[in-house]
Design a protein around this motif. Sequence first.
Motif, PDB file in Angstrom:
ATOM      1  N   THR A  87      -5.527  43.131   1.460  1.00 20.60           N
ATOM      2  CA  THR A  87      -5.855  42.677   2.807  1.00 20.60           C
ATOM      3  C   THR A  87      -7.338  42.889   3.063  1.00 20.60           C
ATOM      4  O   THR A  87      -7.823  44.026   3.053  1.00 20.60           O
ATOM      5  N   ASN A  88      -8.070  41.802   3.268  1.00 22.99           N
ATOM      6  CA  ASN A  88      -9.496  41.862   3.587  1.00 22.99           C
ATOM      7  C   ASN A  88      -9.707  41.400   5.026  1.00 22.99           C
ATOM      8  O   ASN A  88      -9.196  40.347   5.430  1.00 22.99           O
ATOM      9  N   SER A  89     -10.464  42.179   5.786  1.00 22.37           N
ATOM     10  CA  SER A  89     -10.726  41.851   7.188  1.00 22.37           C
ATOM     11  C   SER A  89     -12.214  41.966   7.476  1.00 22.37           C
ATOM     12  O   SER A  89     -12.876  42.898   7.012  1.00 22.37           O
ATOM     13  N   ILE A  90     -12.728  41.003   8.236  1.00 21.19           N
ATOM     14  CA  ILE A  90     -14.100  41.057   8.707  1.00 21.19           C
ATOM     15  C   ILE A  90     -14.096  40.779  10.208  1.00 21.19           C
ATOM     16  O   ILE A  90     -13.403  39.878  10.674  1.00 21.19           O
ATOM     17  N   GLY A  91     -14.813  41.586  10.973  1.00 22.36           N
ATOM     18  CA  GLY A  91     -14.779  41.459  12.426  1.00 22.36           C
ATOM     19  C   GLY A  91     -16.155  41.629  13.051  1.00 22.36           C
ATOM     20  O   GLY A  91     -17.024  42.317  12.506  1.00 22.36           O
ATOM     21  N   ILE A  92     -16.335  40.989  14.189  1.00 24.53           N
ATOM     22  CA  ILE A  92     -17.554  41.114  14.983  1.00 24.53           C
ATOM     23  C   ILE A  92     -17.147  41.464  16.409  1.00 24.53           C
ATOM     24  O   ILE A  92     -16.225  40.850  16.972  1.00 24.53           O
ATOM     25  N   SER A  93     -17.802  42.441  17.004  1.00 24.21           N
ATOM     26  CA  SER A  93     -17.478  42.853  18.368  1.00 24.21           C
ATOM     27  C   SER A  93     -18.752  42.981  19.197  1.00 24.21           C
ATOM     28  O   SER A  93     -19.858  43.182  18.669  1.00 24.21           O
ATOM     29  N   MET A  94     -18.571  42.849  20.518  1.00 20.52           N
ATOM     30  CA  MET A  94     -19.672  42.924  21.467  1.00 20.52           C
ATOM     31  C   MET A  94     -19.250  43.761  22.666  1.00 20.52           C
ATOM     32  O   MET A  94     -18.121  43.631  23.150  1.00 20.52           O
ATOM     33  N   ASP A  95     -20.140  44.627  23.133  1.00 22.39           N
ATOM     34  CA  ASP A  95     -19.910  45.416  24.338  1.00 22.39           C
ATOM     35  C   ASP A  95     -21.104  45.262  25.267  1.00 22.39           C
ATOM     36  O   ASP A  95     -22.258  45.502  24.874  1.00 22.39           O
ATOM     37  N   TYR A  96     -20.792  44.881  26.530  1.00 25.68           N
ATOM     38  CA  TYR A  96     -21.850  44.697  27.530  1.00 25.68           C
ATOM     39  C   TYR A  96     -21.463  45.488  28.773  1.00 25.68           C
ATOM     40  O   TYR A  96     -20.348  45.341  29.301  1.00 25.68           O
ATOM     41  N   LYS A 100     -21.675  47.776  37.449  1.00 26.43           N
ATOM     42  CA  LYS A 100     -20.483  47.265  38.109  1.00 26.43           C
ATOM     43  C   LYS A 100     -19.482  46.619  37.154  1.00 26.43           C
ATOM     44  O   LYS A 100     -18.285  46.611  37.428  1.00 26.43           O
ATOM     45  N   VAL A 101     -19.987  46.068  36.075  1.00 29.04           N
ATOM     46  CA  VAL A 101     -19.136  45.268  35.193  1.00 29.04           C
ATOM     47  C   VAL A 101     -19.271  45.768  33.755  1.00 29.04           C
ATOM     48  O   VAL A 101     -20.371  46.099  33.306  1.00 29.04           O
ATOM     49  N   SER A 102     -18.120  45.775  33.069  1.00 25.07           N
ATOM     50  CA  SER A 102     -18.100  46.054  31.633  1.00 25.07           C
ATOM     51  C   SER A 102     -17.293  44.955  30.939  1.00 25.07           C
ATOM     52  O   SER A 102     -16.202  44.597  31.399  1.00 25.07           O
ATOM     53  N   MET A 103     -17.825  44.444  29.862  1.00 24.63           N
ATOM     54  CA  MET A 103     -17.134  43.419  29.093  1.00 24.63           C
ATOM     55  C   MET A 103     -17.193  43.773  27.609  1.00 24.63           C
ATOM     56  O   MET A 103     -18.191  44.307  27.132  1.00 24.63           O
ATOM     57  N   SER A 104     -16.109  43.475  26.924  1.00 26.66           N
ATOM     58  CA  SER A 104     -16.083  43.665  25.477  1.00 26.66           C
ATOM     59  C   SER A 104     -15.272  42.547  24.843  1.00 26.66           C
ATOM     60  O   SER A 104     -14.263  42.086  25.407  1.00 26.66           O
ATOM     61  N   GLY A 105     -15.722  42.086  23.713  1.00 25.18           N
ATOM     62  CA  GLY A 105     -15.029  41.026  22.996  1.00 25.18           C
ATOM     63  C   GLY A 105     -15.051  41.296  21.507  1.00 25.18           C
ATOM     64  O   GLY A 105     -15.948  41.973  20.993  1.00 25.18           O
ATOM     65  N   ARG A 106     -14.057  40.769  20.825  1.00 27.93           N
ATOM     66  CA  ARG A 106     -13.956  40.988  19.382  1.00 27.93           C
ATOM     67  C   ARG A 106     -13.229  39.819  18.749  1.00 27.93           C
ATOM     68  O   ARG A 106     -12.288  39.266  19.327  1.00 27.93           O
TER      69      ARG A 106
END
Length: 281
Positions: A87-96, A100-106
């Motif tokens: 099993t090979n996995s590659i991921g990219i994530s972002m945290d802002y 007042k606001v927090s956002m994260s995506g992956r």
Amino acid sequence: AWTVDTLATSFARRQLDSDGFGNKLDGRIDFNLTSTLINNMSRTLTFSGEFSSVYNRSKTKTLTVDEFDGLEIDLANTYHNTWNNLTNSIGISMDYNTRKVSMSGRVSLQNVLQIDDEKYPLPPYSLDTGTSGNLYDAISWDSYSSHRNYWTVSPSFELRHRDLNASISASSSVPSLEQTRNRISDANPLMLTGGNPDLKPSYSTDIKANYRKMFAKGMAYINISLYGNSTFRQIVTKTEYFSENTVLAAWDGYEALAGARLNTFENSDVPAWRTGLDLSG
């Protein structure tokens, strides 16, 4: 060395399983890289990248012997297989984050490679009771190999704003080698199991939202949680019952006995939905 599988052994049948050093092998490699692009009193922005590789190998030797007339090898339940999973996995994530606001995506891309190497007995299948030496070593073998390759994508996003927290994510589940193994297992002839080599991965989506508000200087609060889940191509078990002896063409003409049941695996055509609402205070 050989051990007796007591659950699969009966008064007329003895099932032996192998053990020993080297039958199981596990390995894992992980790599992570994080970069902070913005970092001040009002906001931060961070990107991360990751890679992982997981390898599993399992070797199994099973020898099943019927003991009515001497020692007769049960063809359907004697085999030597090696299961490999990579099993090979590659991921990219972002945290802002701001005040007042927090956002994260992956988003993650995953590749699963499954290799099934098996050996089956060739005739003759019967050994005389006077045969000396190792029964397993006396068998002639035919080989079978199958390769399955799955690609899946799993995105997710989360938003946090004061009293509100909301998220959405997607995931997948690939069939196991046991579920796709194109063989009948009849350790118990009345409870058969057959794999399905045409199984596809299942996909799920999760949505969650939570609102929590404090009142009376923190002495009281209200909490509202909403969630939902949907699963597509869910892998389910199908059971078939036989009132008379039945030849199963899909499994090389195997004959199911009257009163037996057969469990197989398939992808459901009907999506599964689950929703809920929780209130507390």
